[in-house]
Design an enzyme around this catalytic site. Structure first.
Site, PDB file in Angstrom:
ATOM      1  CD  GLU A 136      -4.807   9.356 -28.221  1.00 37.05           C
ATOM      2  OE1 GLU A 136      -4.703   8.379 -28.908  1.00 37.05           O
ATOM      3  OE2 GLU A 136      -5.099  10.387 -28.776  1.00 37.05           O
ATOM      4  CG  ASP A 185      -5.997   1.142 -28.904  1.00 30.83           C
ATOM      5  OD1 ASP A 185      -5.555   1.615 -27.759  1.00 30.83           O
ATOM      6  OD2 ASP A 185      -5.366   1.004 -29.925  1.00 30.83           O
ATOM      7  CB  SER A 232      14.091   2.408 -45.773  1.00 29.69           C
ATOM      8  OG  SER A 232      14.152   3.760 -45.224  1.00 29.69           O
ATOM      9  N   GLY A 292       3.409  10.359 -33.184  1.00 34.86           N
ATOM     10  CA  GLY A 292       2.180   9.916 -32.832  1.00 34.86           C
ATOM     11  C   GLY A 292       1.101  10.027 -33.973  1.00 34.86           C
ATOM     12  CB  SER A 322       5.479   6.616 -39.160  1.00 36.87           C
ATOM     13  OG  SER A 322       6.136   6.536 -37.831  1.00 36.87           O
ATOM     14  CD  GLU A 358       3.298  -1.380 -33.545  1.00 37.96           C
ATOM     15  OE1 GLU A 358       3.125  -1.255 -34.844  1.00 37.96           O
ATOM     16  OE2 GLU A 358       3.966  -0.282 -32.909  1.00 37.96           O
ATOM     17  CG  ASP A 410      -2.132   3.537 -33.990  1.00 34.39           C
ATOM     18  OD1 ASP A 410      -2.998   4.244 -33.773  1.00 34.39           O
ATOM     19  OD2 ASP A 410      -1.211   3.384 -33.387  1.00 34.39           O
TER      20      ASP A 410
HETATM   21  C1  GLA Z   1      -0.401   4.055 -30.192  1.00 38.05           C
HETATM   22  C2  GLA Z   1      -0.865   2.510 -29.781  1.00 38.05           C
HETATM   23  C3  GLA Z   1      -2.418   2.620 -30.066  1.00 38.05           C
HETATM   24  C4  GLA Z   1      -3.109   3.365 -29.138  1.00 38.05           C
HETATM   25  C5  GLA Z   1      -2.582   4.840 -29.159  1.00 38.05           C
HETATM   26  C6  GLA Z   1      -3.046   5.544 -27.747  1.00 38.05           C
HETATM   27  O1  GLA Z   1      -0.638   4.823 -31.077  1.00 38.05           O
HETATM   28  O2  GLA Z   1      -0.521   2.190 -31.309  1.00 38.05           O
HETATM   29  O3  GLA Z   1      -2.781   1.286 -30.160  1.00 38.05           O
HETATM   30  O4  GLA Z   1      -3.161   2.703 -27.756  1.00 38.05           O
HETATM   31  O5  GLA Z   1      -0.943   4.687 -28.758  1.00 38.05           O
HETATM   32  O6  GLA Z   1      -4.330   5.837 -27.698  1.00 38.05           O
END
Ligand code: GLA
Length: 408
Positions: free
Chosen positions: A46, A49, A83, A139, A142, A175, A187
């Site tokens: 976590e 990345d 949507s 989390g 989405s 993003e 993600d």
């Molecule tokens: C969000 C971000 C990811 C990652 C997580 C934490 O989901 O989009 O890139 O940093 O938080 O692991």
């Protein structure tokens, strides 16, 4: 309510039908293209990345689906997108539009469209409807799924195919530049390159993606349980960007390209130089990378006790060193830990960006219903909030569906 949960052909087929029906009702046209992109649960790794570290996400059987057809002759040079869940629509000029000119939910779509335009891909006008069964702000990615579904739809509409990593990068750029979150690549890569076999280990330095399959004998006996605290997280509010900046500052002070290259021992030795806050942040990063690589091996061997212990350790590190947990999530992890191995729980932790959202727990399949009931009761007693609990099934990455799907 969508029919998703009850559809015998599965939730994705039901979502496709919802989107297709929405297109007929809203615009009076049949679907020519249908794109689907999954959300993900992160098993471990976590906040690593954006430090070029390791992550272990699994694409889950919850999706964003976009059904689309050509624009009306009088529609102008725009993509018109409705949507279903927000009951709102947006018009995006297909040649691109200035950021900030659309509502926030549409900025993800706008950013992806811009990525195609910047690569010189001519996008024809079209009309589309979005349907999704990924809870928002939980989390479970989405927003990445929305970006990747849009990129996949644009591949269909423009008859082009992007390399998977390029597609993930377009989504991440949307993003960063349009939604204002300086996220990593996890993600988007998980949504593009997810596997039906289970989680994938991603090295975020070279973006290599390696499936991590559990032994066939344990695939039915061990499952991932997701518990949604219904505490909404919002990564755009600054805490995420602050964590990222703190990591970059710690790496700079340590003379490292990124915290990926720093060991726990080096951090301990540099404590005076880093100060208490950056020491904690860097320590999470170094220990989490070790845990992520180790858990991948443990899962492959079917050593779930080891894997579970690493999940608990990850949670403690995110709670105490990285400080991204909240009381409701800590309660869920504590309730799971109290059930322990005898109650069928190997391990549990917060998943995703933090500040709310979900926990992910590795549990014995035979006990999963009893565990979900126990957590639901304990959570409701402790917080007066309802818990959403479901088993995460691995699924394939984003793809175009047969537009005839869901016609019945
Ligand atoms: C969000 C971000 C990811 C990652 C997580 C934490 O989901 O989009 O890139 O940093 O938080 O692991």
């Amino acid at each position: 309510m969508s029919a998703s949960a009850k559809d015998p052909a599965g939730p994705l087929a039901a979502l496709a039908r919802d989107a297709r029906r929405g297109l007929a009702e809203r615009f009076g046209i049949p679907a020519r293209w249908i794109a689907a992109a999954p959300g993900r649960v992160n098993v471990i790794g976590e906040h690593t990345d954006y430090n070029e570290g390791f992550v272990l996400p699994m694409a889950i059987d919850k999706h964003v689906v976009l059904a689309a057809g050509p624009a009306a002759p009088e529609g102008g040079e725009a993509a018109e997108i409705w949507s279903e869940s927000l009951a709102a629509s947006v018009r995006l000029p297909v040649h691109g539009s200035p950021k900030g000119s659309v509502p926030h939910w549409a900025s993800y779509l706008q950013g992806v469209l811009a990525g195609f335009v910047e690569r010189g891909v001519a996008v024809p006008p079209f009309r589309a409807v979005i349907a999704s069964d990924i809870p928002l702000g939980a989390g479970l990615s989405s927003s990445a799924a929305l970006e990747v579904a849009m990129a996949t739809l644009l591949e269909g509409v423009t008859n082009t195919r992007l390399a998977p990593r390029d597609k993930a990068r377009i989504a991440r750029q949307a993003e960063h530049a349009y939604a204002g979150v300086p996220c990593g690549i996890m993600d988007q890569l998980a949504s593009v390159m997810g596997q039906e076999t289970g989680p994938v280990l991603i090295d975020c330095r070279d973006e290599s993606v390696t499936p991590v399959a559990m032994p066939a004998s344990s695939q039915e006996s061990t499952v991932l349980l997701i518990c949604d605290s219904h505490v909404k997280h919002s990564l755009g509010e600054g805490a995420y960007a602050r964590r990222r900046a703190e990591c970059e500052e710690a790496a700079r002070l340590l003379g490292a390209r990124s915290l990926r290259d720093v060991t726990p021992a080096q951090i301990a030795a540099a404590e005076a130089q880093l100060g208490p806050l950056l020491t904690k942040r860097a320590r999470h990063m170094a220990t989490e990378n070790e845990r992520t690589v180790t858990i991948a091996e443990a899962l492959r061997r079917g050593d779930f006790e080891r894997a579970g212990a690493l999940m608990y350790a990850s949670h403690r590190s995110l709670r105490d060193d990285y400080e991204v947990s909240v009381a409701e999530i800590d309660l869920l992890v504590d309730l799971a830990a109290k059930l322990g191995l005898e109650g069928g729980v190997y391990g549990s932790r917060i998943t995703g960006g933090g500040f709310g959202g979900c926990t992910v727990s590795l549990v014995k399949a035979k006990d999963v219903d009893a565990i979900a009931r126990h957590l639901t009761d304990g959570y409701e007693r402790g917080t007066k909030k309802a818990l959403g609990a479901f088993v995460a099934r691995p699924t394939a990455g984003a793809h175009l569906l047969d537009p005839a799907q869901g016609t019945s």
